[in-house]
Motif scaffolding. Structure first.
Motif, mmCIF file in Angstrom:
data_model
loop_
_atom_site.group_PDB
_atom_site.id
_atom_site.type_symbol
_atom_site.label_atom_id
_atom_site.label_comp_id
_atom_site.label_asym_id
_atom_site.label_seq_id
_atom_site.Cartn_x
_atom_site.Cartn_y
_atom_site.Cartn_z
ATOM 1 N N ALA A 180 0.980 -1.304 0.103
ATOM 2 C CA ALA A 180 -0.036 -0.027 0.119
ATOM 3 C C ALA A 180 1.101 1.081 -0.063
ATOM 4 C CB ALA A 180 -0.918 -0.111 1.298
ATOM 5 N N TYR A 181 1.908 1.360 0.871
ATOM 6 C CA TYR A 181 2.770 2.393 1.015
ATOM 7 C C TYR A 181 3.430 2.821 -0.425
ATOM 8 C CZ TYR A 181 6.467 5.452 2.337
ATOM 9 O OH TYR A 181 7.447 6.538 2.215
ATOM 10 N N ASN A 182 4.037 1.389 -1.068
ATOM 11 C CA ASN A 182 4.724 1.812 -2.208
ATOM 12 C C ASN A 182 3.984 2.323 -3.331
ATOM 13 O OD1 ASN A 182 7.014 0.695 -0.971
ATOM 14 N ND2 ASN A 182 6.722 -1.326 -1.536
ATOM 15 N N VAL A 183 2.625 1.679 -3.474
ATOM 16 C CA VAL A 183 1.801 2.076 -4.541
ATOM 17 C C VAL A 183 1.657 3.638 -4.390
ATOM 18 C CG1 VAL A 183 -0.730 2.118 -5.600
ATOM 19 C CG2 VAL A 183 0.781 -0.024 -4.934
ATOM 20 N N ARG A 184 1.189 4.150 -3.144
ATOM 21 C CA ARG A 184 0.924 5.461 -3.100
ATOM 22 C C ARG A 184 2.401 6.501 -3.241
ATOM 23 N NH1 ARG A 184 0.854 10.046 0.112
ATOM 24 N NH2 ARG A 184 -1.155 11.230 0.026
ATOM 25 N N ALA A 185 3.567 5.974 -2.725
ATOM 26 C CA ALA A 185 4.704 6.662 -2.838
ATOM 27 C C ALA A 185 4.966 6.902 -4.249
ATOM 28 C CB ALA A 185 5.799 5.922 -2.276
ATOM 29 N N TYR A 186 4.937 5.606 -5.029
ATOM 30 C CA TYR A 186 5.392 5.893 -6.630
ATOM 31 C C TYR A 186 4.294 6.873 -7.175
ATOM 32 C CZ TYR A 186 8.833 2.425 -6.221
ATOM 33 O OH TYR A 186 10.191 1.758 -6.070
ATOM 34 N N ARG A 187 3.025 6.765 -6.864
ATOM 35 C CA ARG A 187 2.048 7.509 -7.507
ATOM 36 C C ARG A 187 2.115 8.911 -7.240
ATOM 37 N NH1 ARG A 187 -2.348 10.082 -5.740
ATOM 38 N NH2 ARG A 187 -2.263 9.013 -3.795
ATOM 39 N N VAL A 188 2.469 9.262 -6.276
ATOM 40 C CA VAL A 188 2.885 10.745 -5.580
ATOM 41 C C VAL A 188 4.055 11.328 -6.506
ATOM 42 C CG1 VAL A 188 3.435 12.275 -3.677
ATOM 43 C CG2 VAL A 188 1.219 10.480 -3.536
ATOM 44 N N THR A 189 5.036 10.500 -6.169
ATOM 45 C CA THR A 189 6.252 10.844 -6.955
ATOM 46 C C THR A 189 6.155 11.009 -8.504
ATOM 47 O OG1 THR A 189 7.660 9.371 -5.601
ATOM 48 C CG2 THR A 189 8.641 9.930 -7.640
ATOM 49 N N LYS A 190 5.147 10.544 -8.888
ATOM 50 C CA LYS A 190 5.026 10.693 -10.627
ATOM 51 C C LYS A 190 3.907 11.378 -10.855
ATOM 52 C CE LYS A 190 6.656 6.110 -12.020
ATOM 53 N NZ LYS A 190 7.787 6.592 -12.952
ATOM 54 N N LEU A 191 3.555 12.335 -9.989
ATOM 55 C CA LEU A 191 2.321 13.364 -9.899
ATOM 56 C C LEU A 191 1.189 12.872 -10.489
ATOM 57 C CD1 LEU A 191 4.836 16.237 -10.887
ATOM 58 C CD2 LEU A 191 3.763 15.515 -8.580
ATOM 59 N N LEU A 192 0.732 11.770 -9.995
ATOM 60 C CA LEU A 192 -0.732 11.182 -10.776
ATOM 61 C C LEU A 192 -1.898 11.151 -9.585
ATOM 62 C CD1 LEU A 192 0.595 7.843 -12.351
ATOM 63 C CD2 LEU A 192 -0.076 10.095 -13.524
ATOM 64 N N SER A 193 -2.907 11.588 -9.945
ATOM 65 C CA SER A 193 -4.297 11.409 -8.870
ATOM 66 C C SER A 193 -4.435 9.848 -8.833
ATOM 67 C CB SER A 193 -5.173 12.096 -9.340
ATOM 68 O OG SER A 193 -5.669 11.581 -10.518
ATOM 69 N N GLN A 194 -5.168 9.371 -7.917
ATOM 70 C CA GLN A 194 -5.619 7.950 -7.890
ATOM 71 C C GLN A 194 -6.513 7.795 -9.155
ATOM 72 O OE1 GLN A 194 -7.950 7.797 -4.203
ATOM 73 N NE2 GLN A 194 -6.063 7.172 -3.132
ATOM 74 N N GLU A 195 -7.160 8.795 -9.799
ATOM 75 C CA GLU A 195 -7.966 8.553 -10.823
ATOM 76 C C GLU A 195 -7.289 8.536 -12.208
ATOM 77 O OE1 GLU A 195 -11.875 10.637 -13.016
ATOM 78 O OE2 GLU A 195 -11.027 11.782 -11.452
ATOM 79 N N GLN A 196 -6.229 8.941 -12.214
ATOM 80 C CA GLN A 196 -5.184 8.889 -13.346
ATOM 81 C C GLN A 196 -4.439 7.597 -13.172
ATOM 82 O OE1 GLN A 196 -3.047 12.569 -12.246
ATOM 83 N NE2 GLN A 196 -3.755 13.637 -14.326
ATOM 84 N N LEU A 197 -3.992 7.177 -12.242
ATOM 85 C CA LEU A 197 -3.320 5.695 -12.070
ATOM 86 C C LEU A 197 -4.308 4.807 -12.205
ATOM 87 C CD1 LEU A 197 -1.085 4.042 -11.420
ATOM 88 C CD2 LEU A 197 -1.675 4.436 -9.041
ATOM 89 N N GLY A 198 -5.740 4.913 -11.690
ATOM 90 C CA GLY A 198 -6.650 4.032 -12.375
ATOM 91 C C GLY A 198 -7.019 4.012 -13.747
ATOM 92 N N PHE A 199 -6.932 4.887 -14.365
ATOM 93 C CA PHE A 199 -7.465 4.996 -15.707
ATOM 94 C C PHE A 199 -6.316 4.381 -16.553
ATOM 95 C CE2 PHE A 199 -7.041 6.944 -19.945
ATOM 96 C CZ PHE A 199 -8.491 6.630 -20.314
ATOM 97 N N ALA A 200 -5.136 4.565 -16.289
ATOM 98 C CA ALA A 200 -3.900 4.181 -16.799
ATOM 99 C C ALA A 200 -3.645 2.646 -16.639
ATOM 100 C CB ALA A 200 -2.593 4.650 -16.317
ATOM 101 N N ALA A 201 -4.212 2.153 -15.492
ATOM 102 C CA ALA A 201 -3.892 0.742 -15.291
ATOM 103 C C ALA A 201 -5.263 -0.087 -15.667
ATOM 104 C CB ALA A 201 -3.846 0.583 -13.559
ATOM 105 N N GLY A 202 -6.368 0.664 -15.826
ATOM 106 C CA GLY A 202 -7.723 -0.177 -16.333
ATOM 107 C C GLY A 202 -8.276 -0.509 -15.011
ATOM 108 N N LEU A 203 -8.182 0.237 -14.096
ATOM 109 C CA LEU A 203 -8.873 -0.183 -12.742
ATOM 110 C C LEU A 203 -9.588 1.219 -12.087
ATOM 111 C CD1 LEU A 203 -5.556 -1.724 -10.995
ATOM 112 C CD2 LEU A 203 -7.763 -2.884 -12.125
ATOM 113 N N ASP A 204 -10.508 0.777 -11.367
ATOM 114 C CA ASP A 204 -11.388 1.858 -10.845
ATOM 115 C C ASP A 204 -10.546 2.699 -9.687
ATOM 116 O OD1 ASP A 204 -13.942 2.798 -8.732
ATOM 117 O OD2 ASP A 204 -14.264 3.047 -10.852
#
Length: 63
Positions: free
Chosen positions: A2-26
């Protein structure tokens, strides 16, 4: 994980919605992953890792 997903997402300046879209997940699923509320399948770990452009194994390493 959980921590790693959030850390990488924040480092790449992505919102949860953007990450979800890129991964094909909600977005709500990404939120649950980051809060360690769900068990994540290997397929979804792979999708999240690909969207973050990191090896899947790095998401599983204990921080």
């Amino acid at each position: 994980m959980a921590y790693n997903v959030r850390a990488y997402r924040v480092t790449k300046l992505l919102s949860q919605e953007q990450l979800g879209f890129a991964a094909g997940l909600d977005r709500t699923f990404i939120s649950q992953v980051e809060r360690a509320r769900v068990n994540v399948s290997l397929d979804n770990i792979d999708k999240i890792a690909a969207a973050l452009d990191v090896p899947a194994s790095t998401l599983l390493v204990r921080p």
